[in-house]
Design an enzyme around this catalytic site. Structure first.
Site, short mmCIF file in Angstrom:
data_model
loop_
_atom_site.label_atom_id
_atom_site.label_comp_id
_atom_site.label_asym_id
_atom_site.label_seq_id
_atom_site.Cartn_x
_atom_site.Cartn_y
_atom_site.Cartn_z
N ASP A 95 51.91 40.55 47.00
CA ASP A 95 50.65 39.83 47.14
C ASP A 95 50.60 39.04 48.44
O ASP A 95 51.25 38.01 48.56
CB ASP A 95 50.50 38.90 45.93
CG ASP A 95 49.20 38.12 45.93
OD1 ASP A 95 48.30 38.45 46.73
OD2 ASP A 95 49.09 37.18 45.12
N ASP A 127 44.07 40.61 51.36
CA ASP A 127 44.81 40.24 50.15
C ASP A 127 45.18 41.47 49.34
O ASP A 127 44.35 42.04 48.63
CB ASP A 127 43.95 39.28 49.32
CG ASP A 127 44.65 38.80 48.06
OD1 ASP A 127 45.84 39.13 47.88
OD2 ASP A 127 44.01 38.10 47.27
#
Length: 391
Positions: A102, A285
Site C-alpha cells: 500500500d 495509491d
C-alpha cells in the site's frame, strides 16, 4: 486540501535493460499472483478509500537471500484486479504472510498469535517462535472513519522482502482487528508511503530500511499490477524496475510528500479529445481499488459516459464499453489512459458499476484502476515518480 508541488524538475537517466537498477545492481523483485475468490464491492471500496484519507488528514504532526540486491515480489490479483497482495517472510524461522502492499500508508502490521479475534483463515505470526524477535514496549492503534480498526503491540524482527533480509524491522502485531480485516484474503498490510504518517512516530518503514541498510543501491521501487485480461498477477521490484513491462519512455513527475503520500498534479482530463476537467491534485495509491475523483471531475466524466449517480460515491454504467473512448489524464508532459475495459469495476447481472467514483475531497485517489494500466516507479528519497503506459 491542495498539494504544493516541488518546483524544480528531477531529471533521471533512463536505462534500457529489461530490469533496471543502480550501477551496483542491487534490487529485489516481488511477483504478484492471482486469487479468483475475492468479489468486488464498489461501494465498500469507495468507503474504504474515503475512510483511509480521513484518518490521515486528522493526524497531527521466497525465503532465500538475494545476492544481487534486487528484490522481486510477485503479488496476487484478487478477483478481476480488485486488490493485490505480495508474500513477505517474517521471523526466524520465517512465517510467510500475505500482505496488502500500500503506497497510501506506511505501517507494517499483520495478524499475530496474540490476536483474540483475527480471522480464522489468516496466517498468524507468533513472536514466541522467532529467535530474532525483540519486544519494543510500545503499542499501536489504527482507527478509520468507517469504524474499522486494528491495534496491538510493536516489536522488531527480521523481514525478508523478495529475498532481501531486513534486520531489526519494526513490526506491528495485531491483538485485535475489526471484521473488515478478518474477512479479507490478506494477513495484514505493508505500507510503502513516507514515514511521516506511520502510526507510531519515528518508526522506519521497510523501504527506509532497504535503503539505510544498503540492501538496494537505487532508492526506487517499480510497480506493475497485472490485469485479469492479461492473466492477472503483477510484481513489485525494489531497487529497480522492469522496462519490458511498459511502452516508450518514463515521464518524471515531481511529488509532494508533505502529507506522507505520493501526491502529483493532474493537468487535465479528456475523453474522445474533449477536455472535461481542469487541473487537480491526486495521490498514487496501490491500496485503493478504484479511481476516486473530485466531485466535479467525477460528474463530468460520468456525464460523458452516460453513467448515473448512485449517491453513494459510485456510478452505474453500461456493461457494454465497446464504444467508449478511453479516459485520458495529462500528467507532466505526457498523457496516460484508463481504457474502456477498465471502466467497469463490478458487474451484477445486467447492471454494472463504474471503475471511477467520487469522495469528499478536492483531490483524487488514483488507485488500481489507473495503476494497472500504467507502470509507476516510485522514488522516496528524492520524491518523484516516473510513469509510462503498460506494454
Amino acid at each position: 486540501m491542495k498539494f504544493t508541488l516541488i518546483s524544480s524538475c528531477v531529471t533521471l537517466a533512463l536505462m534500457t535493460l529489461s530490469i533496471e537498477a543502480a550501477p551496483s545492481g542491487k534490487k529485489v523483485n516481488i511477483p504478484l499472483t492471482k486469487n479468483k475468490d475475492y468479489k468486488p464491492n464498489a461501494k465498500n471500496a469507495i468507503q474504504k478509500a474515503i475512510a483511509k484519507y480521513h484518518r490521515h488528514r486528522s493526524v497531527s504532526s521466497s525465503n532465500s537471500t538475494s545476492t544481487d540486491g534486487i528484490g522481486y515480489v510477485p503479488v496476487t490479483d484478487y478477483y478481476n484486479d480488485i486488490e493485490y497482495y505480495g508474500e513477505v517472510t517474517v521471523g526466524t524461522p520465517g512465517v510467510t504472510l500475505k500482505l496488502d502492499f500500500d503506497t497510501g500508508s506506511s505501517d507494517l502490521w499483520f495478524a499475530s498469535s496474540l490476536c483474540t479475534n483475527c480471522g480464522s483463515s489468516q496466517t498468524k505470526y507468533n513472536p514466541n517462535e522467532s529467535s530474532t524477535y525483540a519486544r519494543d514496549g510500545r503499542t499501536w492503534s489504527i482507527s478509520y472513519g468507517d469504524g474499522s480498526s486494528a491495534s496491538g503491540i510493536l516489536g522488531t524482527d527480521t523481514v525478508i522482502l523478495g529475498g532481501l533480509t531486513i534486520r531489526h524491522q519494526t513490526i506491528e502485531l495485531a491483538r485485535r482487528e475489526a471484521s473488515q480485516f478478518q474477512s479479507g484474503p490478506s494477513d495484514g498490510l505493508l505500507g510503502l508511503g513516507f514515514d511521516s504518517i506511520t502510526t507510531v512516530r519515528g518508526v522506519k518503514t521497510p523501504v527506509d530500511n532497504l535503503i539505510s541498510q544498503g540492501l538496494i543501491s537505487n532508492p526506487v521501487f517499480g510497480v506493475y499490477l497485472g490485469k485479469e485480461s492479461n492473466g492477472g498477477g503483477g510484481e513489485y521490484i525494489f531497487g529497480g524496475y522492469d522496462s519490458s513491462k511498459f511502452k516508450g519512455s518514463l515521464t518524471t513527475i515531481p511529488v509532494d510528500n508533505s502529507n506522507g503520500w505520493y501526491g502529483i498534479t493532474v493537468r487535465g482530463t479528456s475523453i474522445g479529445g474533449s477536455r472535461v476537467s481542469s487541473s487537480f491534485d491526486a495521490i498514487l495509491d496501490t491500496g485503493t481499488s478504484l479511481l476516486v475523483l473530485p466531485n466535479d471531475v467525477a460528474s463530468s466524466v460520468a456525464e460523458a459516459y452516460g453513467a448515473s449517480d448512485n449517491y453513494d460515491g459510485t456510478f452505474s454504467i453500461s456493461c457494454d464499453t465497446s464504444s467508449f473512448e478511453p479516459l485520458v489524464f495529462t500528467i507532466g508532459s505526457s498523457t496516460f489512459e484508463v481504457p474502456a475495459d477498465s471502466l467497469v469495476y463490478e458487474q451484477d447481472g445486467y447492471s454494472c458499476i463504474a471503475g471511477f467514483g467520487y469522495g469528499d475531497y478536492d483531490f483524487a485517489i488514483f488507485g488500481d484502476v489507473f495503476l494497472k494500466n500504467n507502470y509507476v516507479v516510485f522514488n522516496p528519497e528524492v520524491p518523484h515518480v516516473q510513469i509510462a503506459p503498460i506494454a
